[in-house]
Design a protein around this motif. Structure first.
Motif, PDB file in Angstrom:
ATOM      1  N   HIS A 164       0.833  -1.188   0.000  1.00 20.87           N
ATOM      2  CA  HIS A 164       0.000   0.000   0.000  1.00 20.87           C
ATOM      3  C   HIS A 164       0.871   1.242   0.000  1.00 20.87           C
ATOM      4  CE1 HIS A 164      -3.651  -2.264   0.452  1.00 20.87           C
ATOM      5  NE2 HIS A 164      -3.010  -3.011   1.321  1.00 20.87           N
TER       6      HIS A 164
ATOM      7  N   SER B 246     -10.584   4.536   6.286  1.00 18.46           N
ATOM      8  CA  SER B 246      -9.189   4.964   6.331  1.00 18.46           C
ATOM      9  C   SER B 246      -8.816   5.439   7.729  1.00 18.46           C
ATOM     10  CB  SER B 246      -8.938   6.073   5.300  1.00 18.46           C
ATOM     11  OG  SER B 246      -9.898   7.105   5.405  1.00 18.46           O
TER      12      SER B 246
ATOM     13  N   ASP C 213      -4.236  -0.748   7.764  1.00 19.41           N
ATOM     14  CA  ASP C 213      -4.739  -1.604   6.694  1.00 19.41           C
ATOM     15  C   ASP C 213      -5.093  -2.948   7.297  1.00 19.41           C
ATOM     16  OD1 ASP C 213      -4.820  -3.433   4.353  1.00 19.41           O
ATOM     17  OD2 ASP C 213      -4.219  -1.615   3.286  1.00 19.41           O
TER      18      ASP C 213
ATOM     19  N   SER D 263      -8.379   0.392   4.473  1.00 19.75           N
ATOM     20  CA  SER D 263      -7.446   0.280   3.365  1.00 19.75           C
ATOM     21  C   SER D 263      -6.421   1.405   3.409  1.00 19.75           C
ATOM     22  CB  SER D 263      -8.186   0.333   2.022  1.00 19.75           C
ATOM     23  OG  SER D 263      -7.266   0.401   0.954  1.00 19.75           O
ATOM     24  N   GLY D 264      -5.146   1.040   3.297  1.00 19.07           N
ATOM     25  CA  GLY D 264      -4.098   2.045   3.220  1.00 19.07           C
ATOM     26  C   GLY D 264      -4.116   2.835   1.932  1.00 19.07           C
TER      27      GLY D 264
END
Length: 237
Positions: free
Chosen positions: A2, A84, A42, A56-57
């Motif tokens: 990521h 995030s 993440d 999610s990164g």
């Protein structure tokens, strides 16, 4: 792997010279922004707290004005909306914390939560929050702003005329005090104060997250949810 993207423009034609500096987080372990270094949260495909949500990164980037963008989106079209979160690499404690939020509070989706807060993984959580969220109902005029020294909290309605907003909390040995005000124009500041704050630990970090209440897909949303943060700061006492 990521990545955090920082869009850099040289000032010429954007079509010709816009470029992307990409920092691989699993190599650099952190990305710099607003005077601090941050790690990306993440969770892969796992739903974790808060929410629970999948984090999610890839849903964080810094633009050419050095503003932080945080997204909640269905990246893969599979019905899973990914949230995030960023976490300071350094420990924090007594001092002054500020956040300048460019996204008008009135535009937040009713299921979205933006948190600017401290957290420790050891003992008491050391949780002090500024949150933008509809925790007490979604009718017009219901509160969207929360100041809290957990488990205590105060909820406030925010004037629709407020656009960009400034948020601050000061953590000292005897009290934690909060202030929220419009960045420009007239407006009475919103203030809170709570006694008996916890003591910091060496695992207390500053965090910012953008997530969905109960992890439920945002009703009616057909595009990513986004917040833009101009800056944050931490000044030790």
């Amino acid at each position: 792997m990521h990545r955090i993207s920082n869009m850099l423009s040289t000032g010429f034609s954007a079509a010709l010279v816009l470029s992307t500096l990409v920092i691989p987080v699993n190599e650099a372990n952190a990305f710099p922004w607003s005077g601090l270094e941050w790690n990306l949260k993440d969770s892969g495909d796992a739903a974790v707290g808060p929410g629970p949500n999948v984090f999610s990164g890839d849903n964080v980037f810094v633009d050419d004005q050095n503003r932080l963008h945080m997204l909640i989106e269905d990246e893969d079209g599979d019905g899973v909306w990914r949230s995030s979160e960023i976490i300071s690499t350094r420990a924090v404690g007594y001092g002054t914390y500020t956040m300048t939020l460019e996204t008008p509070i009135r535009t937040f989706h009713n299921q979205a939560v933006l948190g600017f807060f401290t957290w420790s993984t050891r003992g008491r959580s050391n949780e002090m929050d500024v949150e933008i969220a509809r925790f007490r109902g979604t009718a017009a005029g219901d509160p969207r702003l929360v100041h809290s020294l957990q488990p205590q909290s105060s909820h406030y309605a925010v004037p629709d005329l407020w656009n960009a907003t400034f948020h601050q909390f000061v953590w000292d040995r005897s009290r934690t005090t909060f202030l929220t005000r419009p960045l420009a124009g007239a407006g009475t500041p919103i203030q809170s104060s709570f006694g008996s704050p916890p003591r910091p630990t060496n695992t207390t970090n500053l965090r910012i997250n953008f997530w969905l209440r109960a992890g439920v897909a945002p009703a009616g949303a057909t595009s990513p949810l986004e917040v833009i943060i101009r800056s944050v700061s931490y000044t030790p006492a």
